[in-house]
Design an enzyme around this catalytic site. Structure first.
Site, mmCIF file in Angstrom:
data_model
loop_
_atom_site.group_PDB
_atom_site.id
_atom_site.type_symbol
_atom_site.label_atom_id
_atom_site.label_comp_id
_atom_site.label_asym_id
_atom_site.label_seq_id
_atom_site.Cartn_x
_atom_site.Cartn_y
_atom_site.Cartn_z
ATOM 1 N N ASP A 117 0.736 -1.109 -0.027
ATOM 2 C CA ASP A 117 0.016 0.040 0.075
ATOM 3 C C ASP A 117 0.847 1.325 0.067
ATOM 4 O O ASP A 117 1.983 1.271 0.546
ATOM 5 C CB ASP A 117 -0.898 -0.066 1.132
ATOM 6 C CG ASP A 117 -2.138 0.891 1.068
ATOM 7 O OD1 ASP A 117 -2.369 1.290 -0.070
ATOM 8 O OD2 ASP A 117 -2.471 1.364 2.036
ATOM 9 N N HIS A 154 2.421 3.558 -9.055
ATOM 10 C CA HIS A 154 2.210 2.271 -9.524
ATOM 11 C C HIS A 154 3.712 1.633 -9.857
ATOM 12 O O HIS A 154 3.855 0.660 -9.665
ATOM 13 C CB HIS A 154 1.070 1.685 -10.165
ATOM 14 C CG HIS A 154 -0.269 2.216 -9.263
ATOM 15 N ND1 HIS A 154 -0.343 1.743 -8.050
ATOM 16 C CD2 HIS A 154 -1.625 2.988 -9.613
ATOM 17 C CE1 HIS A 154 -1.829 2.290 -7.670
ATOM 18 N NE2 HIS A 154 -2.355 2.843 -8.606
ATOM 19 N N LEU A 203 11.471 -19.829 -4.639
ATOM 20 C CA LEU A 203 10.487 -19.145 -4.169
ATOM 21 C C LEU A 203 9.121 -19.263 -4.968
ATOM 22 O O LEU A 203 9.137 -19.139 -6.119
ATOM 23 C CB LEU A 203 10.882 -17.591 -4.208
ATOM 24 C CG LEU A 203 9.848 -16.723 -3.839
ATOM 25 C CD1 LEU A 203 9.547 -16.596 -2.176
ATOM 26 C CD2 LEU A 203 10.302 -15.329 -4.289
HETATM 27 C C1 FPP Z 1 -2.005 0.061 -3.241
HETATM 28 O O1 FPP Z 1 -1.768 1.469 -3.346
HETATM 29 C C2 FPP Z 1 -1.352 -0.601 -4.397
HETATM 30 C C3 FPP Z 1 -2.066 -1.437 -5.322
HETATM 31 C C4 FPP Z 1 -3.725 -1.202 -5.493
HETATM 32 C C5 FPP Z 1 -1.553 -1.783 -6.541
HETATM 33 C C6 FPP Z 1 -0.233 -2.719 -6.089
HETATM 34 C C7 FPP Z 1 0.228 -3.314 -7.596
HETATM 35 C C8 FPP Z 1 1.603 -2.940 -7.631
HETATM 36 C C9 FPP Z 1 2.464 -2.444 -6.991
HETATM 37 C C10 FPP Z 1 1.906 -3.613 -9.157
HETATM 38 C C11 FPP Z 1 2.009 -5.019 -8.980
HETATM 39 C C12 FPP Z 1 2.823 -5.691 -10.169
HETATM 40 C C13 FPP Z 1 2.929 -6.762 -10.184
HETATM 41 C C14 FPP Z 1 3.506 -7.424 -11.373
HETATM 42 C C15 FPP Z 1 2.901 -7.771 -9.037
HETATM 43 P P1 FPP Z 1 -2.562 2.532 -3.385
HETATM 44 O O2 FPP Z 1 -2.642 2.987 -4.902
HETATM 45 O O3 FPP Z 1 -3.926 2.150 -2.799
HETATM 46 O O4 FPP Z 1 -1.751 3.824 -2.575
HETATM 47 P P2 FPP Z 1 -2.636 4.790 -1.861
HETATM 48 O O5 FPP Z 1 -3.176 4.333 -0.546
HETATM 49 O O6 FPP Z 1 -1.453 5.598 -1.096
HETATM 50 O O7 FPP Z 1 -3.529 5.461 -2.548
#
Ligand code: FPP
Length: 255
Positions: A26, A43, A137
């Protein structure tokens, strides 16, 4: 890299690495907002953390790394953010799969994968298939996943088996339920990490984390590095897991 070649952070015991670590990644959006950037940049940066932590977890000998990459509820985000995330996930898997294979990483996909766009699914399957014979893994990617979706699905599968005479309701026990979860056969997470400062579970692995240690890090996911991961592991190593028993019982079991 072998664990004895790693420059391990002080205090981390290489002999007590948790077998299964799950992560709620997050803070991507906030990371971008703090820099006056679009959330999608957050992201993309988050993908770098995925690569970094996967490599480090693999080097440390973690058996399962389960990442909450896209939740059922994330479908409710603005369409352009959903598109960005979908494309990013699909592109990343395809791009990283050769290196993951070199590092002997096995990929599993958990969630309502049929809901993902066809092109993304194709990339995911291609990446997963490339790493099919790896036995290092296990990288478990939760996509279009939520625990309530998973448990509802398990109930549906069980009800079908009962209706068709394959299962007696009196035989339904925890192992029957566990066998219908997407994580069937995989040991429960030892440690659940949530980054980004919030302290909630957000519909992630609710059945599986019954006895997991929880660790909440203030670090936003794009900034989550080896040191931050090691800090979580050190905390974990300093906790006593009792599984409902007493300290004395646990000590005698360890003898
Ligand atoms: C939450 O941060 C994160 C997500 C909803 C997406 C997580 C995905 C990735 C890091 C990419 C993953 C890629 C692979 C290949 C596994 P948020 O957007 O809710 O952050 P905020 O709470 O600060 O708004």
């Amino acid at each position: 890299m072998k664990i004895d070649e790693l420059n391990l952070p002080e205090g981390l015991d290489p002999k007590h690495i948790p077998a299964h670590v799950a992560i709620i990644m997050d803070g991507n959006g906030r990371w971008a907002r703090q820099r006056l950037m679009n959330r999608s940049i957050g992201h993309s940066e988050g993908v770098n953390s995925v690569n970094r932590i996967t490599r480090f977890a693999s080097d440390l000998g973690v058996r399962d790394l389960t990442l909450y990459a896209f939740s059922t509820e994330n479908w409710n985000r603005p369409a352009d953010e959903v598109d960005t995330l979908m494309n990013l996930i699909g592109e990343t898997i395809l791009r990283e799969a050769p290196e993951l294979r070199e590092n002997n990483v096995h990929i599993r996909l958990f969630g309502d994968i049929d809901r993902l766009p066809e092109s993304v699914r194709r990339n995911l399957f291609e990446g997963r298939d490339l790493c099919q014979s790896c036995n290092g893994l296990n990288l478990n990617l939760c996509l279009s996943y939520s625990s309530r979706w998973e448990i509802t699905r398990a109930v549906r599968l069980i009800a079908r088996d009962v209706r068709e005479g394959r299962l007696d309701p009196d035989d339904i026990d925890e192992s029957v339920i566990e066998s219908r979860l997407v994580t069937a056969g995989i040991p429960d997470p030892d440690l659940l990490i949530r980054t980004g400062g919030e302290q909630r579970i957000s519909n992630f692995l609710l059945w599986q984390i019954a006895y997991s240690e929880l660790y909440f890090s203030p670090v936003l996911w794009p900034d989550f590095d080896e040191k931050a991961f090691a800090d979580a592991l050190i905390q974990y190593q300093n906790r006593e897991r009792r599984f409902g028993m007493t300290s004395e019982q646990i000590l005698s079991l360890q003898k």
